[in-house]
Design a protein around this motif. Structure first.
Motif, PDB file in Angstrom:
ATOM      1  N   LYS A 105       0.816  -1.215   0.000  1.00 38.19           N
ATOM      2  CA  LYS A 105       0.000   0.000   0.000  1.00 38.19           C
ATOM      3  C   LYS A 105       0.854   1.271   0.000  1.00 38.19           C
ATOM      4  O   LYS A 105       0.358   2.353  -0.298  1.00 38.19           O
ATOM      5  CB  LYS A 105      -0.960  -0.009   1.179  1.00 38.19           C
ATOM      6  CG  LYS A 105      -2.035  -1.085   1.016  1.00 38.19           C
ATOM      7  CD  LYS A 105      -3.154  -0.966   2.027  1.00 38.19           C
ATOM      8  CE  LYS A 105      -4.244  -1.982   1.757  1.00 38.19           C
ATOM      9  NZ  LYS A 105      -3.838  -3.359   2.118  1.00 38.19           N
ATOM     10  N   ASP A 136      -3.414  -1.060   8.564  1.00 40.05           N
ATOM     11  CA  ASP A 136      -2.304  -0.818   7.643  1.00 40.05           C
ATOM     12  C   ASP A 136      -2.443   0.393   6.732  1.00 40.05           C
ATOM     13  O   ASP A 136      -1.462   1.058   6.427  1.00 40.05           O
ATOM     14  CB  ASP A 136      -2.067  -2.062   6.786  1.00 40.05           C
ATOM     15  CG  ASP A 136      -1.362  -3.144   7.580  1.00 40.05           C
ATOM     16  OD1 ASP A 136      -0.777  -2.803   8.632  1.00 40.05           O
ATOM     17  OD2 ASP A 136      -1.401  -4.302   7.158  1.00 40.05           O
ATOM     18  N   PRO A 246      -2.399 -12.124  -3.880  1.00 39.80           N
ATOM     19  CA  PRO A 246      -3.191 -12.191  -2.647  1.00 39.80           C
ATOM     20  C   PRO A 246      -4.173 -11.023  -2.622  1.00 39.80           C
ATOM     21  O   PRO A 246      -3.757  -9.876  -2.734  1.00 39.80           O
ATOM     22  CB  PRO A 246      -2.136 -12.030  -1.535  1.00 39.80           C
ATOM     23  CG  PRO A 246      -0.820 -12.367  -2.188  1.00 39.80           C
ATOM     24  CD  PRO A 246      -0.963 -11.929  -3.614  1.00 39.80           C
ATOM     25  N   GLY A 248      -8.010  -8.930  -1.460  1.00 41.21           N
ATOM     26  CA  GLY A 248      -9.098  -8.688  -0.512  1.00 41.21           C
ATOM     27  C   GLY A 248     -10.111  -7.771  -1.164  1.00 41.21           C
ATOM     28  O   GLY A 248     -11.169  -8.182  -1.628  1.00 41.21           O
ATOM     29  N   GLY A 251      -8.036  -4.305  -5.253  1.00 36.93           N
ATOM     30  CA  GLY A 251      -7.350  -3.159  -5.866  1.00 36.93           C
ATOM     31  C   GLY A 251      -6.064  -3.590  -6.561  1.00 36.93           C
ATOM     32  O   GLY A 251      -5.757  -3.130  -7.672  1.00 36.93           O
ATOM     33  N   ASN A 252      -5.328  -4.459  -5.911  1.00 41.43           N
ATOM     34  CA  ASN A 252      -4.076  -4.930  -6.483  1.00 41.43           C
ATOM     35  C   ASN A 252      -4.342  -5.769  -7.739  1.00 41.43           C
ATOM     36  O   ASN A 252      -3.675  -5.608  -8.767  1.00 41.43           O
ATOM     37  CB  ASN A 252      -3.338  -5.749  -5.413  1.00 41.43           C
ATOM     38  CG  ASN A 252      -1.836  -5.743  -5.601  1.00 41.43           C
ATOM     39  OD1 ASN A 252      -1.309  -5.143  -6.546  1.00 41.43           O
ATOM     40  ND2 ASN A 252      -1.150  -6.438  -4.720  1.00 41.43           N
ATOM     41  N   HIS A 354      -0.197 -13.022   4.193  1.00 39.44           N
ATOM     42  CA  HIS A 354      -0.852 -12.679   2.916  1.00 39.44           C
ATOM     43  C   HIS A 354      -0.097 -13.304   1.751  1.00 39.44           C
ATOM     44  O   HIS A 354      -0.693 -13.931   0.872  1.00 39.44           O
ATOM     45  CB  HIS A 354      -0.941 -11.160   2.758  1.00 39.44           C
ATOM     46  CG  HIS A 354      -1.571 -10.509   3.946  1.00 39.44           C
ATOM     47  ND1 HIS A 354      -0.858 -10.227   5.087  1.00 39.44           N
ATOM     48  CD2 HIS A 354      -2.845 -10.134   4.191  1.00 39.44           C
ATOM     49  CE1 HIS A 354      -1.672  -9.697   5.976  1.00 39.44           C
ATOM     50  NE2 HIS A 354      -2.890  -9.632   5.467  1.00 39.44           N
ATOM     51  N   ALA A 376       3.397  -8.014   1.814  1.00 39.30           N
ATOM     52  CA  ALA A 376       3.878  -7.428   3.081  1.00 39.30           C
ATOM     53  C   ALA A 376       5.125  -8.155   3.557  1.00 39.30           C
ATOM     54  O   ALA A 376       5.362  -9.320   3.196  1.00 39.30           O
ATOM     55  CB  ALA A 376       2.798  -7.498   4.156  1.00 39.30           C
TER      56      ALA A 376
HETATM   57  C1  LIG Z   1      -4.433  -4.506   1.476  1.00 39.02           C
HETATM   58  C2  LIG Z   1      -3.616  -5.759   1.471  1.00 39.02           C
HETATM   59  C3  LIG Z   1      -3.936  -6.860   0.652  1.00 39.02           C
HETATM   60  C4  LIG Z   1      -5.174  -6.896  -0.220  1.00 39.02           C
HETATM   61  O1  LIG Z   1      -5.057  -6.019  -1.309  1.00 39.02           O
HETATM   62  P1  LIG Z   1      -6.376  -5.598  -2.127  1.00 39.02           P
HETATM   63  O2  LIG Z   1      -5.909  -4.577  -3.092  1.00 39.02           O
HETATM   64  O3  LIG Z   1      -7.316  -5.033  -1.105  1.00 39.02           O
HETATM   65  O4  LIG Z   1      -6.921  -6.809  -2.767  1.00 39.02           O
HETATM   66  C5  LIG Z   1      -3.104  -7.960   0.655  1.00 39.02           C
HETATM   67  N1  LIG Z   1      -2.006  -8.005   1.446  1.00 39.02           N
HETATM   68  C6  LIG Z   1      -1.673  -6.970   2.260  1.00 39.02           C
HETATM   69  C7  LIG Z   1      -0.471  -7.097   3.107  1.00 39.02           C
HETATM   70  C8  LIG Z   1      -2.449  -5.819   2.295  1.00 39.02           C
HETATM   71  O5  LIG Z   1      -2.111  -4.803   3.111  1.00 39.02           O
END
Ligand SMILES: *Cc1c(COP(=O)(O)O)cnc(C)c1O
Length: 424
Positions: A105, A136, A246, A248, A251-252, A354, A376
């Protein structure tokens, strides 16, 4: 280049407006109106990420006041290494954790900080970026904006609900970053932020803006590490890589798909998700619905209703098309633990929870040439990782610096009025 709302193709704005708005006024998310074509041949061999970023991002800046600063913005965003490390077994790892807060991030936050401090140049007053964080995001935003001109940051985090290391990274700031320790839970912090944006007088007085994960300014710079690592991989191995990401809030992953739509020669894209259901359920059933969030070891991926799903479904409204473009695999906590435990033995590496999701998915895939995205550094999640590997994880220098700071946070109650008076 214009950006349009996912809810109204006719609503078009330029980059700066999209960055400052965050969310489009109709509640939709900003997306690029078209994907400009990126030609690998235009990039000199051996180019670094800053140069690749400048090539890839140039068309998105066209017609915008920020265009003149593109090169500086790219240099500031990638002030740290983004190494692609071959770890054997036909696999490489894209290490996105060498920034100030040791998570990917930092890339999006750095880009937003760079852009926003320029957008407000010469104004009488500073803009205020207001963020609620469960851990985070807040520290990445604080680290990125700290010391930048023309922008202040206010962070709200829930007292007692973040890990000691997360807390240290949130509270060590002075100067233009102020941190409030809110006596409440994350939802209280988020509610206060919403109320603040709805409070027109205060919003104007503070010139409030957001830096949350739905901002298109997070996705654009993330595209560049997919382009860069793809080019590096091809230089080294002569073929295009596939990616495990990985995920959630997606966005990535969206950034990777956008890069591929621009013509970056990326192979398959596979999402690694934790016990949270929405993506896998959608791909299987074809019906989208949000779920209650489930807590897992990979807590930055604990998302029951990913906001970027709207961007994904806007890109390909037909689920059949989406199934051709991505797949998703679920990894439960037991499999995360196993991947971390076996990390050293099988890969000679220490994974954070992650990245471990990504590695666990890589292990299920037959074909070769995979890049696992490492989101991370394991030192951020030492309470999970250390008992599993039976040793301490060394803390990277930039993170150690933040962890050694003193606590400058101000405590307040869980209402907008108390936040206002804490800020003075
Ligand atoms: C935010 C985050 C993700 C998930 O990323 P998204 O873009 O929300 O899918 C995965 N790993 C870490 C360590 C993050 O901080």
């Amino acid at each position: 280049m214009h950006f349009i709302s996912t809810r109204d193709r006719n609503f078009r704005v330029e980059l700066s407006r999209a960055l400052l708005d965050g969310l489009a006024p109709d509640g939709g998310l900003y997306v690029p109106e078209v994907f400009p074509s990126f030609n690998v041949e235009d990039i000199p061999k051996g180019s670094g990420i800053t140069e690749i970023a400048r090539h890839l991002l140039e068309p998105f800046f066209e017609g915008d006041p920020l265009h003149a600063s593109l090169e500086e913005i790219c240099e500031e965003t990638f002030g740290f290494e983004v190494p692609l490390v071959d770890v054997g077994r036909d696999t490489s790892v894209l290490e996105l954790f060498h920034g100030p807060t040791a998570a990917f991030k930092d890339v999006g936050a750095g880009f937003l900080a760079s852009c926003m401090s320029r957008l407000n140049k010469g104004a009488q007053r500073s803009r205020t970026v207001l963020v609620a964080t469960s851990g985070d995001t807040g520290s990445a935003v604080a680290a990125a904006f700290h010391g930048k001109p023309n922008v202040d940051v206010v962070i709200l985090y829930p007292k007692g609900k973040v890990s000691p290391r997360q807390e240290a990274q949130l509270t060590c700031w002075e100067g233009n970053v102020r941190t409030l320790r809110v006596r409440g839970v994350f939802d209280d912090c988020q509610r206060i932020v919403k109320e603040a944006f709805a409070d027109e007088e205060w919003r104007n007085q503070m010139m409030l803006t957001s830096a949350n994960s739905i901002n298109i300014g997070r996705l654009l710079p993330q595209m560049t590490y997919y382009a860069a690592s793809t080019l590096w991989y091809r230089e080294r191995h002569g073929v295009s890589p596939n990616f495990v990401i990985p995920s959630g809030n997606l966005g990535n992953a969206l950034a990777c798909l956008y890069a591929r739509e621009c013509g970056v020669p990326i192979g398959d894209v596979v999402l690694a998700v934790n016990a949270n259901q929405p993506v896998v359920h959608y791909l299987q059933s074809g019906e989208y619905k949000g779920f209650d969030t489930v807590g897992t070891l990979a807590n930055a991926m604990d998302v029951g209703d990913p906001s970027n799903m709207e961007r994904l479904r806007f890109l390909w409204p037909d689920v059949g098309r989406i199934r051709e473009k991505i797949s998703a695999h679920q990894v439960d906590d037991a499999a995360i633990e196993e991947a971390i435990r076996e990390g050293n033995e099988k890969w000679g590496q220490v994974w954070d929870p992650h990245t471990a999701c990504g590695v666990a998915v890589r292990e299920r895939l037959e074909s070769s040439h995979w890049v696992v995205v490492a989101t991370a550094h394991p030192a951020k999640f030492e309470t999970v990782v250390e008992p599993l590997i039976g040793k301490e994880v060394e803390v990277p220098e930039q993170l150690a610096e933040l962890l050694g700071g003193s606590d400058h946070a101000v405590e307040c109650g869980p209402t907008l009025d108390e936040v206002k008076s804490a800020l003075g």
